[in-house]
Design an enzyme around this catalytic site. Structure first.
Site, PDB file in Angstrom:
ATOM      1  N   LYS A 116     -45.589  34.306 -40.928  1.00 20.16           N
ATOM      2  CA  LYS A 116     -45.479  35.503 -40.090  1.00 20.16           C
ATOM      3  C   LYS A 116     -45.972  36.760 -40.807  1.00 20.16           C
ATOM      4  CE  LYS A 116     -42.239  33.612 -36.827  1.00 20.16           C
ATOM      5  NZ  LYS A 116     -42.104  32.234 -37.360  1.00 20.16           N
TER       6      LYS A 116
HETATM    7  C1  LIG Z   1     -42.427  31.048 -36.594  1.00 25.70           C
HETATM    8  C2  LIG Z   1     -42.634  29.787 -37.355  1.00 25.70           C
HETATM    9  C3  LIG Z   1     -43.228  28.656 -36.758  1.00 25.70           C
HETATM   10  C4  LIG Z   1     -43.610  28.605 -35.287  1.00 25.70           C
HETATM   11  O1  LIG Z   1     -44.723  29.400 -34.997  1.00 25.70           O
HETATM   12  P1  LIG Z   1     -45.057  29.805 -33.470  1.00 25.70           P
HETATM   13  O2  LIG Z   1     -46.186  30.745 -33.552  1.00 25.70           O
HETATM   14  O3  LIG Z   1     -43.801  30.451 -32.946  1.00 25.70           O
HETATM   15  O4  LIG Z   1     -45.379  28.556 -32.731  1.00 25.70           O
HETATM   16  C5  LIG Z   1     -43.463  27.533 -37.552  1.00 25.70           C
HETATM   17  N1  LIG Z   1     -43.104  27.518 -38.862  1.00 25.70           N
HETATM   18  C6  LIG Z   1     -42.531  28.582 -39.459  1.00 25.70           C
HETATM   19  C7  LIG Z   1     -42.146  28.471 -40.893  1.00 25.70           C
HETATM   20  C8  LIG Z   1     -42.280  29.752 -38.743  1.00 25.70           C
HETATM   21  O5  LIG Z   1     -41.693  30.797 -39.359  1.00 25.70           O
END
Ligand SMILES: *Cc1c(COP(=O)(O)O)cnc(C)c1O
Length: 501
Positions: A116
């Protein structure tokens, strides 16, 4: 480039409006009216660029009401070597799994060790510039409900950014010890972290209620502030994710793994459908992709949807060792449905209304066919996740986190089922040290009641892999935020924190 709402085509806004507003008034999500198109020559021109160079080009094509200087400034501030360990924030580790190439795109070298950061390091800069264009002079108040990773990444992105304040709510028993420690020790003068008595849905509902209470918005407005959103339905979160799919393709070409124009497969551990959707947009722009492999954990609502065309959230919710994917409503799927239905706002709105009222909808045969031809859906349970981590480590001395392991496991199933050996990029979304307990159990069999940081040390000792610096430096940090409130008291808490009467 203009953007319109997936639920009302007549709602048309500029890029900066889409980012400042976050979500359309009708409840739809903002999408570009027409995507830029990148042919082989365009991709070729990217081969000599670094990550920032590719990011600048992509952002310029989408954010047409930003000046070149503004975009350069955002990109230069976000993707620095100081924040991402090197000039390449998205390196690939070439590994093997079960005899097949596993090209792991590591998206977790940022300040919070989860993917993120790739979007949340740049969103505050995009947002403050967008607000200046659309709402002069008002300070942005970012409210976040988090199940762990988003909260920390948003805090780290917005800390000490001028004209912004951020308040993060997390479920008191719903985040990992490391995630909690990451958030409660956060430094910065414009932020606050608070636990909610309840689960993630309670926190999320509370935040939504505050957003939509006219009276609270008015109070903020009188104090020269406005609410804004950093969650993954904001276009400013999705756009930065398109960049690393293009950059990873260029990396494969530059490393002689593929030739320019060759197709690749993409595997994404999926929750809210933002990350995988970004790869699909890259494909619509011209990136040569054969198959999108959507990997889920036991909350396999997307696997069923891809296989049947029926989205049904009326099912048991499982708490798994890949918590960031424990989601039953994948918000960004709405954008895919809009695209696959030929930009049809009426049917998209109809499906989303059914989801709200009945928890279920079924797409048309035409959309089903399109999904089947581009996507493969698969899932694995916690035992398979752990055995994948163990096997990957035993065979390759490579340690992956629980979410990445879900992707590797589902990719393995895909290859066994189809025999498709197309070169593949597997998105790796978090550092294994963020989920030390489960990863330690996977490689060591047990974790002996150790404290969080003792588990980190033990994992390091057993595997010899490096502990990310941002996690190491947390060890001796003191908690700054200990508030716990009932979800019905969230509005009061927000106003008090902001000093608004
Ligand atoms: C947020 C997250 C996901 C999922 O990603 P999306 O874009 O919501 O599908 C997968 N793995 C981790 C470690 C995350 O923080």
């Amino acid at each position: 480039m203009l953007y319109n709402s997936t639920e009302n085509k007549n709602e048309v806004v500029s890029a900066s409006q889409a980012i400042a507003q976050g979500i359309s008034k009708d409840g739809g999500l903002f999408v570009p009216q027409k995507l830029p198109s990148y042919d082989t020559d365009t991709l070729k021109s990217f081969l000599g660029l670094n990550y920032k160079g590719i990011a600048k080009k992509v952002f310029k094509d989408f954010l047409t009401d930003f000046t070149e200087e503004e975009i350069d400034d955002c990109v230069n501030k976000a993707y620095t070597a100081a924040k991402f360990e090197s000039d390449n924030p998205a390196p690939i580790s070439y590994k093997k799994y079960n005899g097949n190439d596993a090209n792991i795109l590591e998206l977790w070298h940022g300040p919070t060790c989860a993917f993120k950061d790739m979007a949340l390091q740049i969103l505050p800069h995009l947002l403050t510039k967008s607000l200046k264009k659309t709402n002069d002079g008002k300070d942005a108040v970012i409210l976040v409900a988090t199940s762990g990773d988003t909260g920390k990444a948003a805090l780290e992105g917005f800390k000490d950014v001028d004209h912004t304040k951020i308040i993060v709510f997390y479920p008191v028993d719903g985040v990992s010890p490391m995630q909690k420690h990451q958030m409660t020790t956060q430094d910065g003068s414009n932020l606050c972290v608070c636990a909610i008595e309840g689960n993630f849905d309670d926190a999320q509902t509370g935040v939504k209620k505050i957003f939509t209470t006219e009276e609270i918005s008015e109070k903020l407005s009188n104090n020269n502030m406005m609410f804004s959103s950093a969650n993954s339905i904001n276009w400013g979160r999705l756009l930065p994710q398109i960049v690393y799919y293009i950059s990873s393709y260029c990396t494969l070409v530059n490393d002689n793994k593929i030739k320019l124009g060759d197709k690749i497969n993409v595997v994404v551990p999926t929750g809210n459908f933002g990350n995988i959707l970004a790869s699909y947009y890259a494909y619509c722009m011209g990136l040569p992709v054969n198959k999108f492999i959507c990997a889920s954990n036991s909350n396999n609502v997307l696997t069923d949807f891809i296989n049947t065309g029926v989205y049904d959230k009326n099912r048991n919710f499982f708490t798994t060792i890949s918590p960031s994917m424990d989601i039953l409503v994948s918000s960004n799927l709405e954008r895919l449905l809009y695209k696959l239905s030929g930009d049809n706002d009426v049917v998209t709105k109809d499906w989303m209304t059914k989801l709200k009222t009945e928890g279920k909808y079924e797409v048309t045969n035409e959309v089903k066919e399109k999904i089947k031809s581009s996507f493969y859906g698969g899932y694995c349970d916690d035992n398979e996740t752990k055995s994948t981590i163990a096997k990957m480590f035993k065979d390759e001395k490579y340690l992956c986190d629980t979410h990445t392991a879900v992707a590797v496991s589902v990719y393995n199933k895909y290859v066994e089922e189809t025999g498709d050996k197309t070169p593949t990029v597997i998105a790796s979304t978090a550092s294994p040290y963020k989920f030390s307990k489960s990863v330690l159990e996977a490689v060591n069999g047990s974790c002996d009641d150790l404290s969080e940081f003792d588990m980190v040390d033990k994992l390091n000792e057993i595997t010899g892999t490096a502990i990310p610096k941002p996690l190491l430096s947390l060890k001796d940090k003191k908690s700054r935020f200990g508030d716990v409130v009932k979800s019905e008291n969230m509005p009061e808490y927000v106003l008090k924190t902001l000093g608004v009467k």
